[in-house]
Design a protein around this motif. Structure first.
Motif, PDB file in Angstrom:
ATOM      1  N   THR A  60      39.327  54.328  32.571  1.00 38.43           N
ATOM      2  CA  THR A  60      39.982  53.460  31.468  1.00 38.43           C
ATOM      3  C   THR A  60      38.701  53.021  30.349  1.00 38.43           C
ATOM      4  OG1 THR A  60      41.420  52.598  33.247  1.00 38.43           O
ATOM      5  CG2 THR A  60      41.112  51.173  31.025  1.00 38.43           C
ATOM      6  N   ASN A  61      37.646  52.622  30.789  1.00 38.33           N
ATOM      7  CA  ASN A  61      36.725  52.160  29.805  1.00 38.33           C
ATOM      8  C   ASN A  61      36.372  53.337  29.283  1.00 38.33           C
ATOM      9  OD1 ASN A  61      36.614  49.857  30.557  1.00 38.33           O
ATOM     10  ND2 ASN A  61      34.701  49.690  31.812  1.00 38.33           N
ATOM     11  N   ARG A  66      38.101  56.161  28.157  1.00 41.87           N
ATOM     12  CA  ARG A  66      39.193  56.389  26.953  1.00 41.87           C
ATOM     13  C   ARG A  66      39.132  55.472  25.818  1.00 41.87           C
ATOM     14  NH1 ARG A  66      42.347  57.460  31.689  1.00 41.87           N
ATOM     15  NH2 ARG A  66      43.127  55.413  31.718  1.00 41.87           N
ATOM     16  N   HIS A  67      38.821  54.065  26.287  1.00 37.16           N
ATOM     17  CA  HIS A  67      38.610  53.086  25.390  1.00 37.16           C
ATOM     18  C   HIS A  67      37.784  53.323  24.449  1.00 37.16           C
ATOM     19  CE1 HIS A  67      39.823  49.158  23.520  1.00 37.16           C
ATOM     20  NE2 HIS A  67      38.450  48.816  23.721  1.00 37.16           N
ATOM     21  N   ARG A  78      38.163  56.324  22.241  1.00 37.17           N
ATOM     22  CA  ARG A  78      39.390  56.087  21.084  1.00 37.17           C
ATOM     23  C   ARG A  78      38.516  55.355  19.769  1.00 37.17           C
ATOM     24  NH1 ARG A  78      43.238  55.095  24.009  1.00 37.17           N
ATOM     25  NH2 ARG A  78      42.715  52.910  24.843  1.00 37.17           N
ATOM     26  N   ASP A  92      35.515  44.828  25.120  1.00 33.16           N
ATOM     27  CA  ASP A  92      36.780  45.158  24.054  1.00 33.16           C
ATOM     28  C   ASP A  92      36.585  44.786  22.723  1.00 33.16           C
ATOM     29  OD1 ASP A  92      37.580  46.734  26.211  1.00 33.16           O
ATOM     30  OD2 ASP A  92      39.413  45.502  26.655  1.00 33.16           O
ATOM     31  N   ASN A 146      36.048  47.520  19.880  1.00 36.52           N
ATOM     32  CA  ASN A 146      37.314  47.300  18.591  1.00 36.52           C
ATOM     33  C   ASN A 146      36.814  47.123  17.246  1.00 36.52           C
ATOM     34  OD1 ASN A 146      39.105  48.242  20.523  1.00 36.52           O
ATOM     35  ND2 ASN A 146      39.680  46.107  20.945  1.00 36.52           N
TER      36      ASN A 146
END
Length: 100
Positions: A4-5, A7-8, A11, A50, A54
């Motif tokens: 999950t991390n 993929r984040h 991205r 996050d 981001n």
């Protein structure tokens, strides 16, 4: 880093890379380890956070908008790292030198 991390992270780094490519800039995005983080926190992102991750694409664009300031920060960071490397080498030299 779990999937999950991962993929984040992919991205966010892809978004930053696309932004740089559109502006015809070269960027280097790489994860750091804790020893690198201890050297200098400026301009680093916590890829496990996050909110910071981001913010990376916007930060890349902000640097692109003021390239002279970004380059000046990069020169300052390079000088800082080189000075720390010289200090570390000198400490190692002192610690390992034994007079005959």
């Amino acid at each position: 880093m779990n999937s999950t991390n991962r993929r984040h992270f992919i991205r966010a780094t892809l978004s930053a890379s696309i932004a740089a490519a559109v502006l015809d800039l070269k960027i280097l995005l790489c994860p750091e380890d804790e020893t690198q983080m201890a050297v200098n926190k400026e301009m680093l992102f916590d890829f496990d956070n996050d909110e910071e991750l981001n913010a990376m694409p916007a930060a890349v664009l902000a640097m692109a908008k003021d390239l002279s300031a970004a380059k000046a920060k990069a020169v300052k960071a390079k000088q800082f790292v080189q000075q720390r490397q010289r200090e570390i080498v000198e400490e190692l030299r002192k610690a390992t030198y034994s007079p005959v």
